[in-house]
Write an enzyme that holds these catalytic residues in place. Structure first.
Site, PDB file in Angstrom:
ATOM      1  N   TYR A 144      36.624  29.455  52.572  1.00 28.78           N
ATOM      2  CA  TYR A 144      37.461  30.658  52.605  1.00 28.78           C
ATOM      3  C   TYR A 144      36.737  31.815  51.926  1.00 28.78           C
ATOM      4  O   TYR A 144      36.228  31.657  50.807  1.00 28.78           O
ATOM      5  CB  TYR A 144      38.790  30.389  51.898  1.00 28.78           C
ATOM      6  N   ASP A 234      29.595  32.465  47.485  1.00 25.00           N
ATOM      7  CA  ASP A 234      30.901  33.025  47.152  1.00 25.00           C
ATOM      8  C   ASP A 234      31.429  32.238  45.951  1.00 25.00           C
ATOM      9  O   ASP A 234      31.945  31.132  46.092  1.00 25.00           O
ATOM     10  CB  ASP A 234      31.831  32.909  48.369  1.00 25.00           C
ATOM     11  N   LYS A 262      38.359  36.558  40.657  1.00 22.53           N
ATOM     12  CA  LYS A 262      39.267  35.734  39.859  1.00 22.53           C
ATOM     13  C   LYS A 262      38.991  35.733  38.352  1.00 22.53           C
ATOM     14  O   LYS A 262      39.380  36.656  37.652  1.00 22.53           O
ATOM     15  CB  LYS A 262      39.283  34.309  40.429  1.00 22.53           C
TER      16      LYS A 262
HETATM   17  N1  PMP Z   1      36.462  33.842  48.262  1.00 26.81           N
HETATM   18  C1  PMP Z   1      36.976  32.718  47.744  1.00 26.81           C
HETATM   19  C2  PMP Z   1      36.084  31.523  47.557  1.00 26.81           C
HETATM   20  C3  PMP Z   1      38.324  32.659  47.392  1.00 26.81           C
HETATM   21  O1  PMP Z   1      38.833  31.518  46.912  1.00 26.81           O
HETATM   22  C4  PMP Z   1      39.127  33.806  47.572  1.00 26.81           C
HETATM   23  C5  PMP Z   1      40.599  33.810  47.188  1.00 26.81           C
HETATM   24  N2  PMP Z   1      41.211  32.615  47.039  1.00 26.81           N
HETATM   25  C6  PMP Z   1      38.537  34.949  48.101  1.00 26.81           C
HETATM   26  C7  PMP Z   1      37.206  34.949  48.433  1.00 26.81           C
HETATM   27  C8  PMP Z   1      39.343  36.195  48.326  1.00 26.81           C
HETATM   28  O2  PMP Z   1      39.705  36.754  47.113  1.00 26.81           O
HETATM   29  P1  PMP Z   1      40.978  37.720  46.997  1.00 26.81           P
HETATM   30  O3  PMP Z   1      42.199  36.885  47.247  1.00 26.81           O
HETATM   31  O4  PMP Z   1      40.900  38.258  45.611  1.00 26.81           O
HETATM   32  O5  PMP Z   1      40.800  38.788  48.038  1.00 26.81           O
END
Ligand code: PMP
Length: 428
Positions: A144, A234, A262
């Site tokens: 994701y 990521d 995060k």
């Molecule tokens: N990349 C990863 C690995 C994530 O887990 C998330 C959110 N869970 C995101 C990107 C997107 O982040 P946001 O919800 O702050 O847009």
């Protein structure tokens, strides 16, 4: 019998009259028996509107690595609140935070900031395309990277490569190739000369806390080098969680670009892209447009400096404790399953625990799809009843605020929850 969740249900009924779907992010809607409405949080605890107290392992989907309302972050933000909310101009703290990231994240030499993970992914992809002069991006099934049209395909829980949502422009993700993870041959087959970057969660937490097989990341690093493509990690979840330097530090493989979010903000919305000086030159030279009204605003920046400084100062103690608590929580869930004859298996890395209901180990993405998700969701609902709050799909995060006593109490609660679920029968 008194309804433990009466206040949360009443809130849902009211919210649905004005807030679309009754929740502010769709992921929250799946919580059973009802999306819980919280009133306050402190350390590892949350209290809902019915006065129920929970040991919290959802941690707001991960950001609260230092627990809820950590003193150092609250103090820093309070100080900044009195000083200025934003100038739309330079301020000292933005360089201070960039320096802190360059100190702690091994592959970081230059940084740009954003507010959310999705936004930072977007920026990283743009930088990668500009740096290579190529267009195609390889992503992996079950990883994701946020909700934007240009990357929201092959998302966790799906097996296809279709757009992840209604309303998505199918053409926006045309230049994304979705590939199987942990399979060097599959990657080799798609690493053509038009590939700008390969993007992955270095530990696929969103796909089921799946870890890279021995040597896989090194192979991907080598293959991307040879293909002239960039490697993007990521680390929105794994950053500052697996270790101070994230997964790249824990696993010893350096990407060209890293995405942070995060935990970076200690609970405040801030994200970053960082990478080598060469690659980040695209942003430094302004060839790549990287803009945003709230980028590195003083409030979120103050929160992030406080959080990163705390983690730096407490590195040895904090990550050792996180690892020990992770082991203890994993054992607690195994024991609860064994005692109830519920086949609970657990995937884990430091600070992350993902149980499954499955008679065999869950080692790849296909296994996660084959596992008994319905029974797992009943288990997480049963955990709520005993005062343990987890992400509805079972994912649990640990924080610096959790204690051994919290995990012991969770073990007792999990044992009760597992017996309750087992007595109702499984869904396999
Ligand atoms: N990349 C990863 C690995 C994530 O887990 C998330 C959110 N869970 C995101 C990107 C997107 O982040 P946001 O919800 O702050 O847009």
């Amino acid at each position: 019998m008194k309804d433990r969740f009466a206040g949360s249900r009443a809130h849902q009924d009211r919210a649905k009259q004005s807030l679309a779907g009754g929740v502010a992010t769709a992921f929250r809607a799946s919580q059973k028996p009802v999306p819980i409405c919280f009133e306050r949080g402190s350390g590892a605890r949350l209290v809902d509107v019915d006065g129920n107290e929970y040991i919290d392992y959802a941690l707001a989907f991960g950001p609260m690595l230092l627990g809820h309302s950590p003193r150092v972050v609250v103090d820093a933000v309070q100080h900044q609140l009195a000083t200025g909310l934003g100038y739309g101009a330079c301020h000292r703290a933005e360089a201070e935070l960039a320096e802190a990231i360059c100190r702690t994240v091994p592959s970081a030499e230059r940084v740009v900031f954003g507010s959310t993970g999705s936004e930072a992914v977007h920026a990283a992809i743009r930088i990668a395309r500009a740096a290579t002069g190529r267009r195609r991006i390889v992503k992996f099934l079950g990883h994701y990277h946020g909700w934007l049209d240009s990357i929201h395909i092959g998302v966790p829980g799906t097996t296809g490569r279709d757009p992840g949502t209604a309303g998505q422009d199918p053409q926006a993700a045309e230049s994304i190739t979705v590939c199987d993870w942990n399979d060097p041959a599959a990657l080799q087959a798609v690493l053509a000369e038009d590939v700008a970057a390969v993007i992955m969660e270095p530990v696929n937490v969103n796909g089921g806390c799946l870890t890279p097989q021995a040597g896989y990341l090194e192979k991907v690093r080598d293959m991307t080098h040879r293909a002239g493509a960039l490697l993007i990690f990521d680390e929105v979840i794994t950053g500052f969680r697996l270790s101070l330097g994230g997964a790249q530090s824990a696993l010893g493989v350096m990407p060209d670009l890293t995405i942070l979010g995060k935990a970076l903000g200690g609970g405040f919305p801030i994200s970053a892209v960082c990478g080598s000086r060469d690659v980040m030159e695209e942003a430094a030279s302004f060839r790549v447009a990287h803009v945003g009204t709230f980028n590195a605003n003083p409030i979120c920046t103050a929160a992030a400096i406080a959080a990163v400084t705390y983690m730096e100062q407490h590195e040895a103690d904090m990550y050792g404790r996180l690892a020990a608590l992770t082991t203890a929580l994993t054992a607690a869930l195994h024991n609860a399953g064994a005692h109830a004859e519920l086949p609970i298996t657990v995937n884990t890395v430091t600070g992350v625990v993902q149980p499954f209901v499955s008679p065999s180990p869950v080692v790849n993405y296909a296994d996660t799809i084959a596992a008994d998700g319905a029974t797992l969701r009943r288990f997480t609902a049963a955990l709520l009843e005993v005062g343990v709050h987890v992400i509805p799909k079972g994912l649990m995060y640990l924080s610096a605020a959790h204690t051994e006593a919290d995990v012991e109490a969770t073990a007792a609660g999990a044992a009760v929850a597992a017996v309750r679920v087992a007595s109702e029968g499984r869904n396999l």
